[in-house]
Design a protein around this motif. Structure first.
Motif, mmCIF file in Angstrom:
data_model
loop_
_atom_site.group_PDB
_atom_site.id
_atom_site.type_symbol
_atom_site.label_atom_id
_atom_site.label_comp_id
_atom_site.label_asym_id
_atom_site.label_seq_id
_atom_site.Cartn_x
_atom_site.Cartn_y
_atom_site.Cartn_z
ATOM 1 N N ARG A 74 0.831 -1.208 0.000
ATOM 2 C CA ARG A 74 0.000 0.000 0.000
ATOM 3 C C ARG A 74 0.865 1.257 0.000
ATOM 4 N NH1 ARG A 74 -2.322 -2.471 4.677
ATOM 5 N NH2 ARG A 74 -3.904 -4.019 4.135
ATOM 6 N N GLY A 75 1.911 1.259 0.817
ATOM 7 C CA GLY A 75 2.742 2.448 0.934
ATOM 8 C C GLY A 75 3.480 2.793 -0.345
ATOM 9 N N PHE A 76 4.018 1.774 -1.032
ATOM 10 C CA PHE A 76 4.781 2.004 -2.257
ATOM 11 C C PHE A 76 3.936 1.830 -3.514
ATOM 12 C CE2 PHE A 76 8.605 0.493 0.369
ATOM 13 C CZ PHE A 76 8.952 1.800 0.700
ATOM 14 N N ASP A 77 2.633 1.566 -3.329
ATOM 15 C CA ASP A 77 1.700 1.419 -4.447
ATOM 16 C C ASP A 77 2.184 0.352 -5.428
ATOM 17 O OD1 ASP A 77 -0.598 1.926 -5.897
ATOM 18 O OD2 ASP A 77 0.282 3.588 -7.033
ATOM 19 N N LEU A 78 2.435 -0.848 -4.895
ATOM 20 C CA LEU A 78 2.944 -1.949 -5.703
ATOM 21 C C LEU A 78 1.800 -2.766 -6.287
ATOM 22 C CD1 LEU A 78 5.711 -3.244 -3.251
ATOM 23 C CD2 LEU A 78 5.968 -1.564 -5.094
ATOM 24 N N ASN A 79 2.097 -3.490 -7.344
ATOM 25 C CA ASN A 79 1.134 -4.401 -7.955
ATOM 26 C C ASN A 79 1.813 -5.735 -8.204
ATOM 27 O OD1 ASN A 79 -1.326 -2.662 -8.529
ATOM 28 N ND2 ASN A 79 0.275 -1.453 -9.528
ATOM 29 N N GLY A 80 1.024 -6.797 -8.174
ATOM 30 C CA GLY A 80 1.606 -8.110 -8.415
ATOM 31 C C GLY A 80 0.560 -9.129 -8.811
ATOM 32 N N ASP A 81 0.971 -10.095 -9.604
ATOM 33 C CA ASP A 81 0.108 -11.195 -10.013
ATOM 34 C C ASP A 81 0.089 -12.236 -8.900
ATOM 35 O OD1 ASP A 81 -1.116 -13.392 -11.148
ATOM 36 O OD2 ASP A 81 -0.142 -13.138 -13.093
ATOM 37 N N SER A 82 -1.108 -12.638 -8.472
ATOM 38 C CA SER A 82 -1.208 -13.583 -7.360
ATOM 39 C C SER A 82 -0.492 -14.891 -7.645
ATOM 40 C CB SER A 82 -2.680 -13.854 -7.026
ATOM 41 O OG SER A 82 -3.351 -14.415 -8.137
#
Length: 474
Positions: A74-82
């Motif tokens: 949340r803090g670094f606004d990351l995204n990832g594929d589960s």
């Protein structure tokens, strides 16, 4: 039971806005007077951290790898594929932190263990926390810092870099305890300081003693909190806000009042106070602008204020002789955010703001404040939505139903007396409120002493702002 209704409507002019939705926060029951209270509240308000769901945060609990993954994502606004996290033998698709673990793994912030396990419930050490943050942020230490118990440690360089950048501190002048587990409060503080470093090149400055803090003569401030200060300063100075709600302009309103007196809402964006809204409350400014001024006096004062702020003033037109200043919206002119989604969540937050404005108005005029009724609010929202979607403006629905009819259909039987205000076209809640207060019929409803309940419903559907206030008496 027979119901009597008093209805009034006002259609205002349209205005352009630039705004974006943002997260809101709720206070925790176990962080008051904690050493990290300000940082926890700041990170919660920004949507970076969450509590346990029972109203607690557990500031002194050891943080797990899974929980740290969520805060970092949340803090670094990351995204990832589960799918990424499924490489670990101890994770399944239904794990509650699967997306967060995938995000930090793809970003290279966390790695698994040699046995192909992630061990999400394991705690993390102070050294591991420092290493994780350094992988995301390129720190440029301005000072030299070292600790005796970190010499020769695998994370020695990382610890010294973060300490020299002001992100971490030791327990005393010579020890860091790199292998001790990190608590949730400590990790929230590390994340807060790191985000400030990324934004400003340095961590948030230490808080000053509240009793000694005073805005300078050149600052524009409300209740001792100046534009440009951090959320940490705001909460350290005034405490936990009564309400935090997203605004149409793209920031969060942090609202403070004492039983609706001394009412002020601070505009907070990315952990910085970028403005405020006052209602029947003066604020500090070098031009001497204050509530109760005449329109001509206020205009002269505004001309003297800094070019770095925009000021929107509201006047009470029902004062004899000349309109007088009753509200002020002051915003940093450099603030900019994308246009928001005009969804139900934002509309519901706007309704909460309007509810507060009505009660602040009643408190100022010496009346009892109104209680909030979810039942009445649901009826009010349905009418606002109907007007917005079908592009009309009337107390009666297109099918001929009256305010009383809509109440009866909702099986609301506790109210023997009711009134309704409607407003349309105003893009901002404060403008709608001022329009209602300057219209005799609407003002009478807002200040009627025999009402004791209020429900507000707002809709922005189809770009047609519609506001409905429904009043009742038990």
């Amino acid at each position: 039971m027979q119901k009597h209704w008093i209805s009034a409507g006002v259609l205002g002019t349209l205005a352009m806005i630039l705004a974006a939705p943002s997260a809101s926060a709720a206070p925790f029951t176990d962080v008051e007077n904690h050493w990290a209270e300000a940082e926890i509240q700041e990170m919660t308000a920004a949507g970076h951290i969450q509590g346990y769901g029972d109203g607690t945060f557990g500031p002194d609990d050891k943080i797990s790898r899974a929980e740290a993954s969520a805060m970092l994502t949340r803090g670094f606004d990351l995204n990832g594929d589960s799918e990424t996290a499924l490489q670990f033998a101890d994770l399944e698709t239904d794990h509650p932190f699967i997306h967060y673990i995938s995000a930090v793994t793809e970003a290279g912030l966390f790695e698994g263990y040699e046995d192909n396990l992630f061990k999400p419930e394991n705690s993390i050490t102070r050294a591991e926390s420092a290493a994780t943050l350094e992988r995301e942020v390129g720190f440029d230490p301005q000072e030299t810092a070292s600790f005796a118990d970190a010499v020769g440690h695998w994370a020695q360089d990382t610890i010294e870099n973060l300490a020299g950048s002001g992100i971490i501190n030791g327990y005393d002048s010579d020890t860091f305890a790199p292998n001790d587990a990190v608590t949730r409060a400590e990790f929230a503080t590390l994340l807060s300081d790191t985000l400030h470093y990324m934004d400003h090149g340095a961590p948030a400055p230490p808080e000053e003693d509240n009793d000694e803090r005073e805005p300078t003569d050149e600052q524009i401030a409300a209740q001792g909190v100046a534009i440009g200060e951090t959320t940490s300063t705001l909460t350290a100075t005034l405490g936990t806000p009564e309400r935090v709600t997203p605004a149409r302009q793209g920031f969060d309103w942090h609202t403070y009042h004492d039983s609706y007196e001394d009412f002020v809402s601070f505009a907070v964006y990315e952990n910085e106070v970028i403005g405020f809204f006052t209602l029947h409350t003066s604020f500090e400014n070098p031009a001497g602008l204050e509530k109760g001024m005449s329109c001509s006096e206020a205009d002269t004062a505004v001309d003297e204020l800094s070019e770095n702020v925009s000021i929107d003033l509201g006047y009470d037109e029902h004062i004899p002789d000349e309109d007088v200043l009753v509200h002020a919206l002051v915003l940093d002119q450099d603030f900019d955010a994308p246009f928001p989604d005009q969804d139900e969540t934002l509309a519901a937050s706007s309704a909460e703001q309007m509810f507060d404005y009505v009660n602040a108005e009643r408190a100022y005029h010496g009346l009892e404040t109104l209680t909030s009724s979810d039942e009445i609010a649901a009826v009010a929202y349905a009418h606002s939505l109907d007007m917005a979607e079908n592009n009309y403006f009337n107390h009666n629905s297109l099918d001929g139903r009256t305010p009383a009819d809509r109440f009866n259909e909702a099986n609301i039987s506790d109210y023997s007396y009711g009134g309704e205000n409607i407003s349309g076209g105003y893009q901002y809640v404060h403008d709608s409120h001022r329009g209602l207060m300057n219209s005799p019929g609407h003002r009478a409803n807002i200040l009627r002493d025999n009402f004791d309940a209020l429900g507000v419903g707002i809709s922005y559907a189809n770009g047609n702002p519609r506001y409905t206030q429904k009043f009742g008496r038990e």
